[in-house]
Design an enzyme around this catalytic site. Structure first.
Site, short mmCIF file in Angstrom:
data_model
loop_
_atom_site.label_atom_id
_atom_site.label_comp_id
_atom_site.label_asym_id
_atom_site.label_seq_id
_atom_site.Cartn_x
_atom_site.Cartn_y
_atom_site.Cartn_z
NE ARG A 104 -3.94 0.59 1.98
CZ ARG A 104 -5.17 0.77 2.49
NH1 ARG A 104 -5.37 1.65 3.47
NH2 ARG A 104 -6.18 0.06 2.06
CG HIS A 131 -8.54 -0.38 -2.59
ND1 HIS A 131 -7.75 -1.43 -2.19
CD2 HIS A 131 -9.20 0.04 -1.47
CE1 HIS A 131 -7.91 -1.62 -0.89
NE2 HIS A 131 -8.78 -0.75 -0.43
CD GLN A 134 -13.29 -2.06 -0.25
OE1 GLN A 134 -12.50 -1.89 0.64
NE2 GLN A 134 -14.49 -2.57 -0.05
CG ASP A 222 -13.85 6.15 -1.18
OD1 ASP A 222 -13.66 6.04 0.05
OD2 ASP A 222 -12.92 6.23 -2.01
CB CYS A 262 -14.45 1.07 0.18
SG CYS A 262 -14.06 2.82 0.06
NE ARG A 290 -10.78 -5.34 1.21
CZ ARG A 290 -9.95 -4.32 1.51
NH1 ARG A 290 -10.44 -3.24 2.08
NH2 ARG A 290 -8.66 -4.36 1.20
#
Ligand code: CP
Ligand code: NVA
Length: 303
Positions: A104, A131, A134, A222, A262, A290
């Site tokens: 990340r 991402h 996700q 988001d 998310c 996840r």
């Protein structure tokens, strides 16, 4: 590039996507049973994180443990990376120790550079552009709720040029989803990402939040200020305010609408408490997924 990397969903075919979702659902159902396979036994997965994380970090670490492996959490700044060692040199070295790496960082070009020098699978745990992990959890959650992905209508409201919106575009095309992005001028996705994404899905962009959510089966949002964009916070809040997911806006969606996020959420900004905590929210199931989706990715890529 290593063909077993997951840098974005562009690395996944329609068939592979279906396989990952089937495996994720199976791993979810069999979680905790004593006879589940441990495909990561004896394997170490390095996790280089240069940004904050709750869900991604914890779900990966738990998932690696449940698959029989060990995770090595490495804060980017504790590594020599934080003192200027290059991504490529780090990749060469970690390839000699670990069996996979989860990264990340801010710049997507950084993970691309890393992957070119890595001989072990590289998984993107979020960059400024994508991402993918996700989205795999999101698609699993939609599949569970709608029983299908093809033809499902999803509205994405907010920053249409973000890592989440970009990932949604690729996912929608791949999975045959009808995606409507509701975002103001200046926050629309780059045309190239829509044109370059392949598959049966459809992507529409509109400035009108009501048009975006009209008849939508899933409404997704988001944060308005993604990590790394804090300098633009005031401007973003001003521009994106009309795209808040609230109960008034949801009256235009399908009767069976479900709301997704998310996380982390900025309650009262992109989503109200009433919606996040209300009966149409499937946000906690989405967060749980996840774990299952990433276990499927690890089982496919690292073994
Ligand atoms: N959704 C997500 O990636 O959450 P974290 O930033 O907490 O990992
Ligand atoms: N767009 C958000 C997603 C967080 C999971 C960010 O990058 O901060």
């Amino acid at each position: 590039m290593n063909t077993r990397d997951l840098l974005s969903l562009k690395d996944v075919t329609e068939t592979e996507l279906k396989e990952i979702l089937v495996l994720a659902a199976d791993l979810k159902q069999r979680r905790g049973l004593s006879n589940t396979e441990k495909p990561l036994t004896g394997k170490t997965i390095a996790m280089i994180f240069g940004k904050s994380s709750t869900r991604t970090r914890v779900s990966f670490q738990v998932g690696i443990y449940e698959l029989g492996g060990q995770s090595l959490f490495l804060d980017r700044n504790d590594l020599q990376l934080g003192r200027g060692e290059t991504m490529s040199d780090t990749a060469e070295v970690l390839s000699r120790y670990a069996h996979g790496v989860i990264i990340r960082i801010h710049r997507h070009s950084g993970i691309e550079e890393y992957s070119q020098h890595s001989s072990i699978p590289v998984i993107n745990a979020l960059t400024d552009q994508f991402h993918p992990c996700q989205l795999l959890a999101d698609l699993l959650t939609i599949q569970e709720n709608a029983g299908r992905l093809s033809g499902v209508k999803v509205a994405y409201l907010g920053d249409g040029a973000s890592n989440m919106a970009n990932s949604w575009i690729i996912a929608a095309k791949l999975a045959g989803i009808d995606l409507r992005i509701g975002a103001p001028d200046g926050y629309h996705p780059a045309g190239t990402i829509i044109e370059d994404s392949k598959g049966p899905g459809k992507v529409t962009v509109t400035n009108d939040p009501v048009e975006a959510v009209s008849d939508a089966n899933f409404v997704y949002t988001d944060v308005w200020v993604s990590m790394g964009f804090e300098d633009e916070a005031d401007e973003r809040r001003n521009q994106l305010r009309p795209y808040q997911v609230n109960s008034g806006l949801l009256t235009h969606a399908a009767d069976d609408v479900k709301v997704m996020h998310c996380l982390p959420a900025k309650r009262g900004e992109e989503i109200t408490d009433e919606v996040l905590d209300g009966p149409v929210s499937i946000i906690w199931d989405q967060a749980e997924n996840r774990l299952h989706a990433q276990k499927a990715v690890l089982a496919k890529l690292v073994c």
